[in-house]
Write a protein that holds these residues in place. Structure first.
Motif, short mmCIF file in Angstrom:
data_model
loop_
_atom_site.label_atom_id
_atom_site.label_comp_id
_atom_site.label_asym_id
_atom_site.label_seq_id
_atom_site.Cartn_x
_atom_site.Cartn_y
_atom_site.Cartn_z
N UNK A 1 0.83 -1.28 -0.06
CA UNK A 1 -0.02 0.04 0.05
C UNK A 1 0.99 1.20 -0.06
N UNK A 2 1.75 1.31 0.70
CA UNK A 2 2.72 2.45 0.96
C UNK A 2 3.47 2.63 -0.33
N UNK A 3 3.94 1.42 -1.07
CA UNK A 3 4.82 1.70 -2.34
C UNK A 3 3.96 2.14 -3.24
N UNK A 4 2.61 1.55 -3.47
CA UNK A 4 1.80 1.98 -4.07
C UNK A 4 1.47 3.65 -4.25
N UNK A 5 1.24 4.15 -2.97
CA UNK A 5 0.92 5.45 -2.76
C UNK A 5 2.14 6.30 -3.07
N UNK A 6 3.30 5.73 -2.64
CA UNK A 6 4.52 6.58 -2.91
C UNK A 6 4.71 6.83 -4.54
N UNK A 7 4.24 6.04 -5.41
CA UNK A 7 4.32 6.30 -6.83
C UNK A 7 3.30 7.57 -7.00
N UNK A 8 2.55 7.86 -6.32
CA UNK A 8 1.74 9.15 -6.54
C UNK A 8 2.02 10.09 -5.91
#
Length: 307
Positions: free
Chosen positions: A283-290
């Motif tokens: 979840x954190x890695x996905x959010x970091x992409x944005x």
């Protein structure tokens, strides 16, 4: 003459661990899950301060030069203007940057340190204001008096020199490396941890069998710092009763915090933690992409404060 016996590898390792332990700061937030930080070294903090001084006084010198091109400024007027502008630039700079960037100024960002609340709660505006206003009384005003700005008395300069030596010595002997402002504000300066979620613990590309399912609302409560703490727990492969009880307590604390209502037995506590770690990391890695870098569990409160 007898020679001292050489230390064994285990003795060297123990000595190294003891040295490292001196710099570890353990904080237990209200949720009850301990988080360990590395206290920022005196050299690192001085480096951050020098960078911030370069930024603030660079802007100050630019303003003085701008004023001098518009109007003629005498020595006494220039000295008073320098002292006034220095105060008006420093205070907003330190307070606003630490409020906006979660305890970091530009200098702290570059040297990778940050200010945190010593009680494990989020860093609130009151703490930021107090620690930075006291910095004026601790450091900046005495330095200006020491160099003859605002006063030319030799006695004043001597007193300020002694005061500065005391102030600079306090963080060295303080248990948590705190200066006076940090002690009063209830804050500490720590290193920003480098999180390395290794494939030994989880493989984002290979879902585990019989894992728990977490919704997005379950994963919006914690950030990188809490994930690092959980990683430390999962790395402990001990099967002792104490380790099991710790896993159960942490699992139940996390479940309560995130609003996870499905029941699970104490025997599945370890599996729950592993599954939550996988889901939270992804979840954190996905959010970091944005562009959403969630540093810790206080990010939602900060977003509310700044909205």
């Amino acid at each position: 003459m007898s020679r001292k016996p050489k230390k064994s590898a285990s003795e060297y390792a123990q000595a190294h661990r003891r040295r490292e332990q001196k710099y570890i700061l353990s904080i237990t937030p209200p949720e009850g899950v301990p988080i360990s930080f590395t206290r920022a070294g005196i050299g690192t903090r001085i480096g951050a301060q020098l960078l911030d001084l370069t930024i603030t006084y660079g802007g100050l010198i630019a303003l003085i030069l701008l004023f001098s091109t518009v109007i003629a400024i005498g020595y006494e007027t220039g000295e008073a203007l320098f002292a006034l502008l220095a105060f008006l630039i420093r205070i907003p700079y330190y307070i606003l940057t630490e409020l906006v960037w979660n305890g970091q100024t530009l200098g702290k960002k570059i040297t990778k340190v940050r200010v945190i609340s010593a009680n494990g709660r989020r860093l609130d505006p009151h703490q930021v204001v107090v620690r930075n206003l006291l910095k004026e009384a601790e450091v900046f005003t005495p330095i200006m008096l020491l160099f003859g700005i605002m006063s030319s008395s030799g006695w004043v300069q001597t007193i300020m020199a002694v005061w500065l030596m005391i102030v600079l010595a306090i963080p060295i002997f303080s248990k948590q490396s705190q200066r006076l402002g940090d002690m009063i504000a209830g804050t500490c300066v720590v290193e920003v941890p480098k999180i390395k979620q290794s494939r030994e613990i989880t493989d984002a590309g290979k879902p585990l069998a019989d894992t728990f399912v977490f919704e997005t609302n379950h994963l919006d409560h914690y950030g990188r710092f809490e994930l690092q703490s959980l990683e430390g727990i999962l790395r402990d492969a001990s099967t002792s009763r104490v380790a099991h009880e710790r896993d159960v307590e942490v699992a139940r604390t996390i479940a309560k915090k995130i609003g996870y209502t499905d029941r699970f037995s104490s025997a599945d506590a370890r599996k729950f933690l592993s599954s939550f770690y996988n889901a939270q990391r992804a979840h954190l890695e996905a959010r970091q992409m944005f562009g959403d870098r969630r540093e810790d569990k206080t990010h939602r409160a900060r977003e509310t404060d700044h909205s």
